[in-house]
Design a protein around this motif. Structure first.
Motif, PDB file in Angstrom:
ATOM      1  N   PHE A   1     -11.890 -77.325 -12.821  1.00 55.14           N
ATOM      2  CA  PHE A   1     -12.848 -77.122 -13.908  1.00 55.14           C
ATOM      3  C   PHE A   1     -12.965 -75.627 -14.141  1.00 55.14           C
ATOM      4  N   SER A   2     -12.697 -75.183 -15.363  1.00 55.97           N
ATOM      5  CA  SER A   2     -12.716 -73.733 -15.580  1.00 55.97           C
ATOM      6  C   SER A   2     -13.417 -73.374 -16.877  1.00 55.97           C
ATOM      7  N   THR A   3     -13.979 -72.174 -16.863  1.00 52.36           N
ATOM      8  CA  THR A   3     -14.751 -71.723 -18.021  1.00 52.36           C
ATOM      9  C   THR A   3     -14.395 -70.261 -18.309  1.00 52.36           C
ATOM     10  N   PRO A   4     -14.263 -69.896 -19.595  1.00 56.63           N
ATOM     11  CA  PRO A   4     -13.875 -68.514 -19.895  1.00 56.63           C
ATOM     12  C   PRO A   4     -15.034 -67.547 -19.617  1.00 56.63           C
ATOM     13  N   VAL A   5     -14.691 -66.328 -19.196  1.00 59.70           N
ATOM     14  CA  VAL A   5     -15.722 -65.316 -18.954  1.00 59.70           C
ATOM     15  C   VAL A   5     -15.456 -64.134 -19.890  1.00 59.70           C
ATOM     16  N   HIS A   6     -16.498 -63.704 -20.600  1.00 54.97           N
ATOM     17  CA  HIS A   6     -16.376 -62.539 -21.477  1.00 54.97           C
ATOM     18  C   HIS A   6     -17.350 -61.461 -21.017  1.00 54.97           C
ATOM     19  N   ALA A   7     -16.908 -60.221 -21.120  1.00 55.65           N
ATOM     20  CA  ALA A   7     -17.804 -59.104 -20.797  1.00 55.65           C
ATOM     21  C   ALA A   7     -17.483 -57.985 -21.770  1.00 55.65           C
ATOM     22  N   GLY A   8     -18.521 -57.414 -22.350  1.00 60.13           N
ATOM     23  CA  GLY A   8     -18.331 -56.330 -23.310  1.00 60.13           C
ATOM     24  C   GLY A   8     -17.452 -56.765 -24.472  1.00 60.13           C
ATOM     25  N   GLY A   9     -17.564 -58.039 -24.885  1.00 55.96           N
ATOM     26  CA  GLY A   9     -16.836 -58.524 -26.053  1.00 55.96           C
ATOM     27  C   GLY A   9     -15.375 -58.845 -25.807  1.00 55.96           C
TER      28      GLY A   9
ATOM     29  N   ALA B   1     -13.297 -72.570  -5.174  1.00 57.63           N
ATOM     30  CA  ALA B   1     -13.984 -71.998  -6.329  1.00 57.63           C
ATOM     31  C   ALA B   1     -13.780 -70.491  -6.340  1.00 57.63           C
ATOM     32  N   GLY B   2     -13.943 -69.907  -7.526  1.00 64.26           N
ATOM     33  CA  GLY B   2     -13.824 -68.461  -7.591  1.00 64.26           C
ATOM     34  C   GLY B   2     -13.640 -67.957  -9.006  1.00 64.26           C
ATOM     35  N   PHE B   3     -13.132 -66.737  -9.076  1.00 67.15           N
ATOM     36  CA  PHE B   3     -12.929 -66.066 -10.360  1.00 67.15           C
ATOM     37  C   PHE B   3     -11.477 -65.595 -10.417  1.00 67.15           C
ATOM     38  N   VAL B   4     -10.854 -65.788 -11.569  1.00 67.12           N
ATOM     39  CA  VAL B   4      -9.482 -65.342 -11.743  1.00 67.12           C
ATOM     40  C   VAL B   4      -9.469 -64.294 -12.850  1.00 67.12           C
TER      41      VAL B   4
ATOM     42  N   LEU C   1     -21.307 -74.654 -11.180  1.00 65.26           N
ATOM     43  CA  LEU C   1     -20.891 -73.636 -10.213  1.00 65.26           C
ATOM     44  C   LEU C   1     -20.053 -72.566 -10.912  1.00 65.26           C
ATOM     45  N   ALA C   2     -19.154 -73.016 -11.816  1.00 61.52           N
ATOM     46  CA  ALA C   2     -18.332 -72.059 -12.568  1.00 61.52           C
ATOM     47  C   ALA C   2     -19.217 -71.132 -13.400  1.00 61.52           C
ATOM     48  N   ASP C   3     -20.247 -71.701 -14.018  1.00 62.06           N
ATOM     49  CA  ASP C   3     -21.157 -70.880 -14.824  1.00 62.06           C
ATOM     50  C   ASP C   3     -21.871 -69.835 -13.968  1.00 62.06           C
ATOM     51  N   ARG C   4     -22.254 -70.251 -12.756  1.00 61.52           N
ATOM     52  CA  ARG C   4     -22.954 -69.309 -11.877  1.00 61.52           C
ATOM     53  C   ARG C   4     -22.019 -68.179 -11.451  1.00 61.52           C
ATOM     54  N   ILE C   5     -20.748 -68.531 -11.203  1.00 61.62           N
ATOM     55  CA  ILE C   5     -19.773 -67.496 -10.843  1.00 61.62           C
ATOM     56  C   ILE C   5     -19.602 -66.524 -12.023  1.00 61.62           C
TER      57      ILE C   5
ATOM     58  N   PRO D   1     -15.735 -49.605 -17.091  1.00 61.36           N
ATOM     59  CA  PRO D   1     -14.623 -49.553 -18.038  1.00 61.36           C
ATOM     60  C   PRO D   1     -13.288 -49.914 -17.362  1.00 61.36           C
ATOM     61  N   ALA D   2     -13.138 -49.533 -16.091  1.00 60.35           N
ATOM     62  CA  ALA D   2     -11.894 -49.841 -15.376  1.00 60.35           C
ATOM     63  C   ALA D   2     -12.239 -50.506 -14.046  1.00 60.35           C
ATOM     64  N   PRO D   3     -12.531 -51.820 -14.085  1.00 59.92           N
ATOM     65  CA  PRO D   3     -12.997 -52.489 -12.868  1.00 59.92           C
ATOM     66  C   PRO D   3     -11.905 -52.598 -11.791  1.00 59.92           C
ATOM     67  N   ARG D   4     -12.374 -52.774 -10.557  1.00 55.09           N
ATOM     68  CA  ARG D   4     -11.468 -52.917  -9.420  1.00 55.09           C
ATOM     69  C   ARG D   4     -11.820 -54.203  -8.665  1.00 55.09           C
ATOM     70  N   ARG D   5     -10.956 -54.540  -7.688  1.00 52.51           N
ATOM     71  CA  ARG D   5     -11.197 -55.749  -6.900  1.00 52.51           C
ATOM     72  C   ARG D   5     -12.566 -55.724  -6.239  1.00 52.51           C
ATOM     73  N   SER D   6     -12.961 -54.524  -5.808  1.00 54.47           N
ATOM     74  CA  SER D   6     -14.218 -54.420  -5.072  1.00 54.47           C
ATOM     75  C   SER D   6     -15.436 -54.747  -5.945  1.00 54.47           C
ATOM     76  N   ASP D   7     -15.251 -54.794  -7.274  1.00 54.28           N
ATOM     77  CA  ASP D   7     -16.365 -55.158  -8.143  1.00 54.28           C
ATOM     78  C   ASP D   7     -16.631 -56.660  -8.146  1.00 54.28           C
ATOM     79  N   LEU D   8     -15.765 -57.415  -7.448  1.00 53.38           N
ATOM     80  CA  LEU D   8     -15.892 -58.872  -7.491  1.00 53.38           C
ATOM     81  C   LEU D   8     -16.480 -59.455  -6.211  1.00 53.38           C
ATOM     82  N   THR D   9     -17.062 -58.601  -5.364  1.00 55.37           N
ATOM     83  CA  THR D   9     -17.534 -59.081  -4.064  1.00 55.37           C
ATOM     84  C   THR D   9     -18.630 -60.133  -4.184  1.00 55.37           C
ATOM     85  N   GLY D  10     -19.329 -60.158  -5.320  1.00 58.72           N
ATOM     86  CA  GLY D  10     -20.397 -61.140  -5.502  1.00 58.72           C
ATOM     87  C   GLY D  10     -19.903 -62.576  -5.456  1.00 58.72           C
ATOM     88  N   VAL D  11     -18.620 -62.761  -5.754  1.00 62.89           N
ATOM     89  CA  VAL D  11     -18.081 -64.125  -5.813  1.00 62.89           C
ATOM     90  C   VAL D  11     -18.146 -64.804  -4.445  1.00 62.89           C
TER      91      VAL D  11
END
Lengths: 235, 248
Positions: free
Chosen positions: A148-156, A70-73, A26-30, A42-52
């Motif tokens: 259970f948590s997994t690191p998320v990387h975007a754009g390096g 569950a979710g994203f931090v 589930l964490a991987d899917r998030i 380049p400058a994300p906002r809260r509204s970019d996380l609505t998919g969660v």
């Protein structure tokens, strides 16, 4: 000393992988849901996380699923409109899915400072998935929990962690059949040597396995890719 | 109604479930939250129906509880659009509120509350000495440092409350944690009336370090003793404070 091949240990290991795998999947899917949204900005906002919410809502609402939160931090400072932000959802005692409301103002009373908490810090610093607990989650659900948590990387760059909570009692329910079927005293312990579950009344959940150098060396089998192992209690 | 005598042990089974009425429990809970500063001045309370849902009681019960708070001047209710119940922290702040509550307790009741709080803190500390990981210890030390460097009474109070919660969490016990939080609301607020000045703060920091050290030494007995002593000292100080007020 490694724990040699035994069907008992295999069964316990399999039960651990099932319940842990469910949460980490589930964490991987998030993570997969937020990555493209964050990569594009380049400058994300809260509204970019609505998919969660769209992703975890149905899982949490389904009482047959073990996850209760569950979710994203977001990495501290990532979001333009909230330097500290948890896009996190939890099942309340009535089974309804609720957004976790935390205060993102560091001077506020309800401020939730996650920058020192292991479920955030360990994946950020190690780059690997992590299992935190069992611990009393007094900042959030007030439950006895595994996270259970997994690191998320975007754009390096590190952009946060995706994760899921399962109640300790649920994990125990899942592990007990395999533990009870074993012919020897076994325990599942985390990286701190803390017991998740065992089939011995003298080694209960939450206890630390003795680290006393005088105590006997115990046979152990690490579980691949996770800070967890199965230990022969030998008594 | 004739009450059958079932013998001493079973008397506990057939005693009332909760000696306070539901509305008293609701007004107490809200008063504690205001006293702890969790519901700040001017904060709007949820509506009656929502409160009834949250506490699991009827709206009649909520209405009774709110009228008690209103009579004590702790909330103000406005009608019409944008209306509702709003928190009104008494002048002199939460300390004044805590003083009011303190007057409602006899010295023997205070002593008794202190005994229970000492038992809970002691048990948590003893278990923490057995169950703390290196990470738990780091966190306990950090909170003790925060308490040591805090200067404002409010920051000292918060750090102290946090320390107690961390010890209960290090004990790996959700039940002890819940009792700790319940007692902090009921008793911790009172204890803090007699605290916050520099000499009591020093004593607080010293006793905090004594608890951390015995947890670090994995000495459950010493940890229990240090935690119990810490609460006993605070209770004695509170009773002295109360006595001094009565003399005036």
């Amino acid at each position: 000393m490694t724990l040699h091949d035994s069907p008992d240990v295999d069964r316990v290991t399999l039960a651990v992988l099932e319940v842990v795998g469910h949460a980490l999947e589930l964490a991987d899917r998030i993570a997969a849901a937020v990555q493209p949204a964050l990569e594009a900005r380049p400058a994300p906002r809260r509204s970019d996380l609505t998919g969660v919410e769209a992703l975890v809502g149905p899982v949490l609402a389904d009482l047959d699923q073990p996850e209760q939160g569950a979710g994203f931090v977001a990495a501290v400072g990532l979001l333009e409109d909230a330097p500290w932000w948890l896009e996190w959802f939890a099942r309340d005692p009535d089974g309804r899915v609720q957004r976790l409301v935390t205060h993102s103002d560091p001077d506020g009373i309800g401020f939730y400072d996650y920058e020192s908490l292991p479920w955030y810090v360990v994946p950020r610093d190690s780059g690997h998935r992590h299992v935190t607990g069992p611990y009393v989650d007094y900042l959030c659900t007030e439950e006895y929990t595994l996270t259970f948590s997994t690191p998320v990387h975007a754009g390096g760059r590190f952009v946060g962690v995706a994760g899921a909570d399962i109640a300790v009692k649920h994990v125990e329910e899942h592990l007990l059949p395999a533990l009870c079927a074993a012919g020897t005293r076994l325990a599942v312990v985390n990286g701190d040597g803390r017991i998740l579950s065992s089939n011995s009344g003298r080694h209960v959940c939450g206890d630390l396995l003795e680290t006393d150098p005088a105590s006997p060396v115990r046979a152990t089998r690490a579980i691949d890719g996770l800070p967890l192992s199965v230990v022969d209690l030998g008594d | 109604m004739a009450v059958q005598f079932y013998g001493r042990a079973s008397a506990a089974v057939f005693s009332p479930l909760e000696s306070k009425s539901r509305s008293e429990l609701v007004s107490r809970r809200l008063t504690d939250a205001i006293a702890l500063g969790l519901l700040p001045d001017a904060e709007q309370l949820p509506g009656e129906t929502d409160l009834a849902g949250i506490f699991g009681v009827s709206t009649v019960t909520v209405r009774e509880a709110l009228s008690v708070l209103r009579a004590e001047g702790l909330i103000e209710t406005r009608r019409g659009r944008g209306g509702g119940s709003f928190v009104r922290t008494p002048e002199g702040g939460v300390v004044e509120l805590a003083r009011r509550r303190l007057d409602g307790f006899s010295l023997s009741e205070l002593r008794d509350l202190g005994d229970v709080y000492a038992a809970i803190s002691g048990a948590s500390a003893a278990l923490a000495a057995r169950r703390s990981s290196a990470e738990d210890l780091d966190r306990l030390r950090r909170v003790a440092d925060t308490l040591a460097t805090a200067t404002a009474p409010d920051a000292r109070r918060r750090a102290d409350a946090h320390f107690h919660v961390e010890v209960a969490a290090a004990a790996q016990s959700p039940q002890l944690y819940h009792e700790e939080v319940r007692l902090q609301a009921e008793f911790g607020t009172l204890l803090w009336i007699a605290f916050g000045d520099d000499s009591s703060h020093e004593q607080m920091v010293r006793s905090c370090r004594a608890v951390v050290d015995s947890i670090a030494n994995r000495d459950p007995r010493a940890a229990r003793e240090a935690a119990e002593q810490r609460v006993a000292d605070s209770t004695a100080r509170l009773i002295d404070y109360r006595l001094n007020r009565d003399r005036r």
